[in-house]
Design a protein around this motif. Structure first.
Motif, PDB file in Angstrom:
ATOM      1  N   PRO A  26      24.636 -24.824  15.483  1.00 41.08           N
ATOM      2  CA  PRO A  26      24.687 -26.013  16.355  1.00 41.08           C
ATOM      3  C   PRO A  26      23.294 -26.342  16.889  1.00 41.08           C
ATOM      4  N   TRP A  27      22.981 -27.617  16.947  1.00 40.90           N
ATOM      5  CA  TRP A  27      21.689 -28.029  17.480  1.00 40.90           C
ATOM      6  C   TRP A  27      21.853 -29.346  18.254  1.00 40.90           C
ATOM      7  N   SER A  28      20.988 -29.549  19.226  1.00 40.92           N
ATOM      8  CA  SER A  28      21.011 -30.780  20.017  1.00 40.92           C
ATOM      9  C   SER A  28      19.639 -30.977  20.646  1.00 40.92           C
ATOM     10  N   LEU A  29      19.039 -32.134  20.391  1.00 40.74           N
ATOM     11  CA  LEU A  29      17.716 -32.467  20.905  1.00 40.74           C
ATOM     12  C   LEU A  29      17.846 -33.535  21.990  1.00 40.74           C
ATOM     13  N   ARG A  30      17.373 -33.244  23.162  1.00 42.97           N
ATOM     14  CA  ARG A  30      17.334 -34.225  24.244  1.00 42.97           C
ATOM     15  C   ARG A  30      15.980 -34.937  24.193  1.00 42.97           C
ATOM     16  N   ILE A  31      15.983 -36.235  23.901  1.00 50.36           N
ATOM     17  CA  ILE A  31      14.744 -36.988  23.704  1.00 50.36           C
ATOM     18  C   ILE A  31      14.360 -37.652  25.019  1.00 50.36           C
ATOM     19  N   GLU A  32      13.265 -37.163  25.608  1.00 50.46           N
ATOM     20  CA  GLU A  32      12.762 -37.705  26.866  1.00 50.46           C
ATOM     21  C   GLU A  32      11.293 -38.105  26.719  1.00 50.46           C
ATOM     22  N   ASP A  33      10.923 -38.549  25.514  1.00 47.95           N
ATOM     23  CA  ASP A  33       9.522 -38.926  25.282  1.00 47.95           C
ATOM     24  C   ASP A  33       9.185 -40.314  25.814  1.00 47.95           C
ATOM     25  N   GLU A  34      10.221 -41.099  26.170  1.00 53.77           N
ATOM     26  CA  GLU A  34      10.053 -42.430  26.752  1.00 53.77           C
ATOM     27  C   GLU A  34       9.259 -43.373  25.852  1.00 53.77           C
ATOM     28  N   ALA A  35       9.295 -43.126  24.547  1.00 55.06           N
ATOM     29  CA  ALA A  35       8.639 -44.017  23.592  1.00 55.06           C
ATOM     30  C   ALA A  35       9.386 -45.343  23.528  1.00 55.06           C
ATOM     31  N   PRO A  36       8.684 -46.453  23.349  1.00 58.68           N
ATOM     32  CA  PRO A  36       9.368 -47.745  23.294  1.00 58.68           C
ATOM     33  C   PRO A  36      10.233 -47.922  22.061  1.00 58.68           C
ATOM     34  N   LEU A  37       9.907 -47.212  20.987  1.00 57.65           N
ATOM     35  CA  LEU A  37      10.643 -47.417  19.740  1.00 57.65           C
ATOM     36  C   LEU A  37      10.483 -46.190  18.854  1.00 57.65           C
ATOM     37  N   THR A  38      11.597 -45.739  18.270  1.00 58.21           N
ATOM     38  CA  THR A  38      11.579 -44.589  17.371  1.00 58.21           C
ATOM     39  C   THR A  38      12.422 -44.895  16.142  1.00 58.21           C
ATOM     40  N   VAL A  39      11.898 -44.533  14.978  1.00 52.25           N
ATOM     41  CA  VAL A  39      12.637 -44.646  13.728  1.00 52.25           C
ATOM     42  C   VAL A  39      13.179 -43.268  13.374  1.00 52.25           C
ATOM     43  N   LEU A  40      14.485 -43.186  13.150  1.00 56.35           N
ATOM     44  CA  LEU A  40      15.132 -41.942  12.738  1.00 56.35           C
ATOM     45  C   LEU A  40      15.798 -42.148  11.382  1.00 56.35           C
ATOM     46  N   ALA A  41      15.741 -41.142  10.542  1.00 57.05           N
ATOM     47  CA  ALA A  41      16.430 -41.215   9.259  1.00 57.05           C
ATOM     48  C   ALA A  41      16.962 -39.834   8.902  1.00 57.05           C
ATOM     49  N   ALA A  42      18.169 -39.801   8.362  1.00 59.94           N
ATOM     50  CA  ALA A  42      18.756 -38.546   7.888  1.00 59.94           C
ATOM     51  C   ALA A  42      18.387 -38.380   6.420  1.00 59.94           C
ATOM     52  N   LEU A  43      17.451 -37.480   6.140  1.00 63.41           N
ATOM     53  CA  LEU A  43      17.076 -37.209   4.757  1.00 63.41           C
ATOM     54  C   LEU A  43      18.109 -36.310   4.085  1.00 63.41           C
ATOM     55  N   ARG A  44      18.753 -35.473   4.901  1.00 68.55           N
ATOM     56  CA  ARG A  44      19.822 -34.609   4.393  1.00 68.55           C
ATOM     57  C   ARG A  44      20.744 -34.269   5.541  1.00 68.55           C
ATOM     58  N   GLY A  45      22.023 -34.192   5.256  1.00 70.15           N
ATOM     59  CA  GLY A  45      22.977 -33.870   6.299  1.00 70.15           C
ATOM     60  C   GLY A  45      23.283 -35.067   7.177  1.00 70.15           C
ATOM     61  N   VAL A  64      19.252 -45.087   8.104  1.00 70.17           N
ATOM     62  CA  VAL A  64      18.077 -45.266   8.966  1.00 70.17           C
ATOM     63  C   VAL A  64      18.525 -45.889  10.278  1.00 70.17           C
ATOM     64  N   ALA A  65      17.963 -45.399  11.377  1.00 65.13           N
ATOM     65  CA  ALA A  65      18.251 -45.952  12.700  1.00 65.13           C
ATOM     66  C   ALA A  65      16.948 -46.269  13.413  1.00 65.13           C
ATOM     67  N   VAL A  66      16.990 -47.296  14.264  1.00 63.20           N
ATOM     68  CA  VAL A  66      15.888 -47.618  15.166  1.00 63.20           C
ATOM     69  C   VAL A  66      16.431 -47.491  16.580  1.00 63.20           C
ATOM     70  N   VAL A  67      15.792 -46.648  17.382  1.00 63.81           N
ATOM     71  CA  VAL A  67      16.242 -46.389  18.750  1.00 63.81           C
ATOM     72  C   VAL A  67      15.206 -46.947  19.716  1.00 63.81           C
ATOM     73  N   LEU A  68      15.661 -47.761  20.665  1.00 65.76           N
ATOM     74  CA  LEU A  68      14.759 -48.345  21.650  1.00 65.76           C
ATOM     75  C   LEU A  68      14.671 -47.460  22.885  1.00 65.76           C
ATOM     76  N   GLY A  69      13.464 -47.330  23.415  1.00 63.41           N
ATOM     77  CA  GLY A  69      13.241 -46.615  24.660  1.00 63.41           C
ATOM     78  C   GLY A  69      13.011 -47.612  25.781  1.00 63.41           C
ATOM     79  N   PRO A  70      12.598 -47.147  26.919  1.00 61.61           N
ATOM     80  CA  PRO A  70      12.210 -45.754  27.191  1.00 61.61           C
ATOM     81  C   PRO A  70      13.360 -44.877  27.702  1.00 61.61           C
ATOM     82  N   ASP A  71      14.592 -45.365  27.660  1.00 57.84           N
ATOM     83  CA  ASP A  71      15.712 -44.556  28.146  1.00 57.84           C
ATOM     84  C   ASP A  71      15.858 -43.284  27.313  1.00 57.84           C
TER      85      ASP A  71
END
Length: 313
Positions: A26-45, A64-71
């Motif tokens: 099990p894994w879980s990443l809490r993203i608190e970098d407050e970046a305005p925009l992040t691109v995420l993609a699942a290369l596997r899994g 592919v996902a685009v996540v808006l910050g800074p939340d």
């Protein structure tokens, strides 16, 4: 230049944070970098994107996902998995349990981090700066944009993932450009497939006259436009241009032009050392005084104060 092209010129990667994360459940990443925009993609899994106030969204391999910050938000193998890692600005990461630094402990080589036996491989591309010119684009997006499998630019993903594992002269600039291409392709596809839900500036491009008017305003931002001149250029009467433009964009042509000029100026104040007088001419103002007065009405501070404040930040 169409409107989407102009707005996409704002979120441009400059030394973007890029990473391949190998993760074992099990894994879980809490993203608190407050970046305005992040691109995420699942290369596997697969992974779940859990943004506050929204239902969790599952991202499978190739999507592919685009996540808006800074939340802040969480990316996990399952929405119920509690965070075990917290990500801060600049890619700094710590254990959620005891706060110890994890970057060196889990580093796996060039732009790769995590568990060498991880079932899930995520590509992460973080834009660490934003601009005023791109604000209409970003404000039109939901908190998370997720492309369906058939929409995702899989070929681009493959190229970027391969290049991320290479160190060579000019590699950082190459990766920035590839990340930009992935972002542009993703957003263009998302808007085009949801035209009925798209903002007015996107739908306006499909109106022959208003689309041409927008293109002219963006291409020749410094030109001393009048409504009469713009209407003549696109073959409409002044009244017809005003009605159709306002119906689609929510404001008259000259009001739109003023906002665009000042947004460009705000970004130029941050990204260049151009003098205020030269910058005023560049965005269509006859004098530094008139430019400074218009800028202060919108941003609440003078151009010099805006530049100093952003440099300090």
């Amino acid at each position: 230049m169409d409107v989407l092209e102009a707005l996409l010129d704002g979120p441009r990667a400059r030394g973007a944070f890029l990473l391949r994360a190998l993760l074992d459940p099990p894994w879980s990443l809490r993203i608190e970098d407050e970046a305005p925009l992040t691109v995420l993609a699942a290369l596997r899994g697969s992974a779940w994107i859990c943004a506050e106030g929204r239902s969790p969204m599952r991202m499978d391999g190739g999507q592919v996902a685009v996540v808006l910050g800074p939340d802040h938000y969480t990316v996990a193998d399952d929405p119920a998995t509690p965070p075990d890692v917290v990500i801060y600005p600049g890619g700094r990461c710590t254990s959620a349990d005891d706060g110890r630094a994890l970057w060196d402990e889990r580093s796996l080589g060039i732009r790769t981090w995590g568990d060498p036996d991880g079932d899930c491989v995520l590509l992460v591309g973080t834009y660490e700066g934003d601009g005023e010119a791109s604000r209409p684009l970003l404000s039109a997006l939901p908190g998370v944009v997720l492309l369906d499998h058939e929409e995702a630019p899989t070929a681009l993903l493959s190229v970027l993932a391969d290049e991320m594992q290479i160190e060579a002269p000019g590699q950082r600039a190459l990766l920035d450009r590839l990340l930009d291409v992935l972002l542009i392709s993703t957003l263009r596809t998302w808007f085009a497939s949801r035209r009925d839900e798209a903002p007015g500036w996107f739908r306006a491009q499909h109106d022959p006259a208003i689309g041409e008017a927008l293109s002219l305003l963006h291409q020749q931002v410094a030109r001393p436009w009048t409504v009469d001149e713009l209407a003549a250029q696109v073959g409409l009467s002044r009244a017809a241009l005003g009605r159709r433009f306002t119906a689609l964009l929510g404001e008259p042509p000259m009001s739109y032009l003023t906002g665009w000029r000042l947004a460009l100026a705000a970004d130029l104040l941050v990204s260049s050392d151009t003098t205020i007088a030269a910058l005023a001419r560049q965005v269509g103002y006859g004098s530094p005084f008139s430019f400074s007065a218009a800028f202060k009405r919108v941003y609440g501070v003078s151009p010099q104060q805006y530049r100093a404040g952003r440099a300090s930040a």
